[in-house]
Write an enzyme that holds these catalytic residues in place. Structure first.
Site: not given
Ligand code: BGC
Length: 758
Positions: A227
């Site tokens: 993530d």
């Molecule tokens: C979120 C993800 C997301 C990523 C990119 C993170 O903060 O938890 O779900 O895909 O950011 O935006």
């Protein structure tokens, strides 16, 4: 040598380290000399958030905002989700995106999780099947997915650091199961690890989860991506099985990888394995040329169809579908400023937005519509807005209340504090329903709200969710019967917050959240504890009626290795065409470990014309009867009887069948030194070994070899008393009657058990 191997063989250490780290916020590092292009990723999951440059959060390019996962799940329609996946892929291709960061299959442990709108369900079977179908649709068009957030990311509170304490069985049966289904069935190109810790270890460094379970046990062949910002120790994360770190650039981590390989702390082959996985996906992505445009009008129409399919008619006293109202009081800010998606990384820049008010007028051109905003867009209490709404409601034939849960109450990044609408919204519904019995409440929210204070006064309630850009039209379609509602809840609506399963353990404290409710989330809890709910899992009304008959199993007694089917005839007994979601739950009559009263193991959605009957057939396999036993660290079945409950919701069971399952498993014994007499008697191998000696030693009835009268003197039932005694202790009590020391006898019996099972 494969293309992948050929490329990896030519890469320098520096290139490998760079490939395992994003080049910017959204792309992997390209290697032009090897003709390896960048892999460009965009958020999902219900639209493409294509950021035009390499920055993190600049305004994204226009894309269709489809309904969010709460709504998608309420369709219970795997075919529709596959079509939606294909549409998402078309947009991804046009927007030059190789891989969509979604879907998310985290379980709805508590309705308070701010991000539940992005997740499917409280049930892993439903979430897993729907996600698999969506992934399949997307990937069938040559665009990848990142199944997220692996694992146990069930809250936003301290989401970057919280330690989720989850026992092994609960992890397997609840929090990993949907991932397992989606990975094994649909083979996503990547899996995104969560931010949080699981049992003390960051998901990004969790060898057991990323390597042992995901890659080795489930055979996941893609890459694991972090993530965004979930990596702390780059070497440790690579060793655990985290292949790609995002976002980049991150030169310090590239250097850390290079140094770790040079000084031997990181094996070259560990790095090569990560590189191989990323190159493999990049080459796959290269096969799909990124260009062209998508049919925005067609996708808008699809968004409207999906939104309507996901809307759940929670209550209807017969007012809906609206027949011919002349005067409509349209109340609520959300009728003019629709709340159709959630805040955070999934936020889409829509191609167009249908306003509910305008769509109503289009569908009912004869009607006179009057509008009042009813509530402000903040938390202020404004009685004048309520008074204005009451005035137009009083004189209308019907009042339509568009109630949207505001963003400050629900979003990615923070959890909800309660399950309530705003004070103003509750007062508004109460005031309007007091003067207008024909009041319909239309809700826009990503997760359940409580309704005890206002439900009774309403004529109908439509759960419209975060319905996507075309949801305004979908609401009108349902209100006027152009679409017969067929959505059913993929999550329970509780009566009150304190009834919810994780209430005492949410969101945790001192950096730890204990999943104390174990397996018992959602309907598994309400069912087993017999806690009444507002609307049960699987509930949803239609404008027609269905009967269930002729339920049958393809076999009534079978081995756990046999795939069986359940069939049932469904008849549309009303006057309108409609769709029914048939649900199959399994209840284990007896098990060694505690089990939820019943669990969803199959479902199907069918369209029936008035008077039409169709037979629905739903498969059941080993996993429909199995549970995960931590004593064996595996999924097991037991011989026994199971009830197969076929119903229209978790509490509306229409037919029950009984099946006898024979386990084919040869399990190792779990008897050990401390095992109780009860455990010995429960063990099919241990019982015949112990029984003769035990009978001999207890034939006079008393623990100390005396007759039973001595025990009667202390007021106990000796046999029951003995059951919880470890065998070893029992033998010590009776050592005088033994020919050898008690410990030797205990060991001898254990050896016999091991001998019989090896
Ligand atoms: C979120 C993800 C997301 C990523 C990119 C993170 O903060 O938890 O779900 O895909 O950011 O935006």
């Amino acid at each position: 040598m494969s293309d992948v191997q050929a490329i990896v063989a030519q890469m320098s250490l520096e290139e490998k380290a760079a490939l395992c780290t994003g080049v910017n916020a959204w792309a992997t590092t390209p290697i032009p000399r090897l003709n390896l292009p960048e892999l460009f990723m965009s958020d999902g999951p219900h639209g493409i958030r294509r950021v035009p440059d390499g920055h993190l959060n600049t305004k994204s390019l226009p894309a269709t905002c489809f309904p969010t996962a709460s709504s998608l799940a309420a369709t219970w329609d795997v075919v529709l989700l596959n079509r939606l996946g294909q549409a998402l892929a078309e947009e991804a291709i046009a927007l030059k995106t190789n891989l969509i960061l979604g879907p998310g299959v985290n379980m709805k442990r508590s309705p308070l999780c701010g991000r539940n709108f992005e997740y499917f369900s409280e049930d892993p079977h439903l979430a897993g099947e729907l996600a698999a179908s969506l992934i399949d649709g997307i990937q069938s068009r040559g665009v990848g997915t990142a199944l997220k957030h692996f694992a146990a990311n069930n809250q936003e509170f301290e989401r970057f650091s919280i330690n989720a304490q989850v026992d092994e069985r609960t992890l397997r049966e609840i929090y990993l199961a949907a991932f397992e289904t989606a990975v094994t069935k649909a083979k996503p190109w990547s899996v995104m690890c969560a931010y949080n810790k699981i049992n003390g270890t960051y998901a990004s460094e969790h060898y057991q989860l990323l390597t042992k379970i995901l890659k080795e046990e489930w055979g996941f062949a893609g890459f694991v991506v972090s993530d965004w910002g979930a990596v702390h120790d780059r070497t440790a994360s690579l060793q655990a099985g985290l292949d790609l770190e995002m976002p980049g650039p991150k030169q310090t981590h590239i250097n850390a990888i290079i140094e770790a390989v040079r000084d031997g702390r990181l094996q070259q082959q560990t790095l090569d394995e990560a590189v191989r996985r990323i190159v493999g996906v990049a080459l796959l992505a290269r096969q799909t040329p990124k260009s062209g445009c998508f049919d925005a009008a067609a996708h808008h129409a699809l968004a409207r169809q999906v939104a309507a399919e996901g809307m759940v008619l929670l209550k209807n006293n017969g007012l809906l579908p609206l027949q011919n109202p002349q005067q409509l009081a349209v109340i609520g800010r959300a009728a003019q400023q629709p709340h159709f998606q959630g805040g955070g990384s999934s936020h889409i820049n829509p191609t167009q937005v249908d306003l509910p008010f305008v769509e109503l007028q289009k569908v009912a051109p004869w009607a006179e519509l009057r509008f009042a905003p009813g509530y402000p867009d903040d938390d202020c209490f404004e009685p004048a807005l309520i008074a204005e709404a009451v005035t137009i409601a009083q004189t209308a034939d019907v009042a339509l209340l568009y109630i949207a849960l505001p963003t400050f109450k629900e979003s990615e990044g923070y959890d909800r504090h309660d399950l309530d609408l705003t004070e103003q919204q509750v007062a508004l519904i109460q005031a309007v329903t007091a003067v207008q019995p024909n009041t319909v409440v239309i809700l826009n929210n990503g997760a359940p709200v409580v309704m005890r204070d206002w439900l009774d006064g309403t004529a109908a309630v439509l759960e419209a969710w975060l319905m996507g850009q075309a949801g305004g039209g979908a609401i009108a379609d349902i209100l006027f019967g152009r679409v017969n509602p067929s959505g059913k809840l993929a999550e329970t609506f509780p009566l009150k917050l304190s009834d919810t399963p994780a209430h005492l353990n949410f969101p945790g404290e001192n950096g730890v959240v204990r999943y104390g409710e174990g397996l018992f989330i959602g309907y598994r809890y309400y069912d087993t504890k017999e806690v009444p709910v507002q609307f049960p899992f699987g509930h949803g009304l239609s404008y027609t009626t269905f009967t269930y008959s002729n339920a049958q199993l393809s076999a009534t007694s079978f081995s756990d290795m046999t795939d069986v089917t359940v069939s049932v005839d469904i008849t549309n007994t009303g006057t309108l065409a409609g769709k029914e979601v048939v649900q199959v739950y399994v209840h284990d009559q007896e098990a060694r470990l505690i089990r939820p009263f019943k669990e969803l193991k199959g479902f199907a959605k069918i369209l029936l014309q008035p008077g039409e009957t169709q037979t629905v057939t739903i498969p059941l396999n080993f996993r429909a009867f199995a549970y995960y036993d931590p004593a064996y660290h595996q999924w097991i079945t037991e011989d026994g009887q199971f009830d197969i409950l076929i119903g229209a919701s978790a509490t509306d069971i229409r037919c029950t069948l009984t099946a006898t399952v024979h386990s084919t498993l040869q399990l190792p014994t779990i008897l050990h030194n401390e095992s109780t007499i009860r455990a010995w008697f429960d063990d099919p191998i241990g019982k015949p070994i112990l029984e003769p000696m035990f009978n001999e030693l207890t034939k006079q009835g008393g623990l100390f070899g005396n007759d039973a009268t001595a025990d009667t003197a202390i007021g106990i039932d000796m046999l029951s008393f003995l059951m919880d005694l470890p065998l070893r202790s029992f033998l010590h009590y009776r050592e005088e009657s033994l020919t050898q020391p008690a410990d030797d006898v205990a060991n001898m019996l254990l050896e016999q058990v091991h001998g019989a099972t090896s």
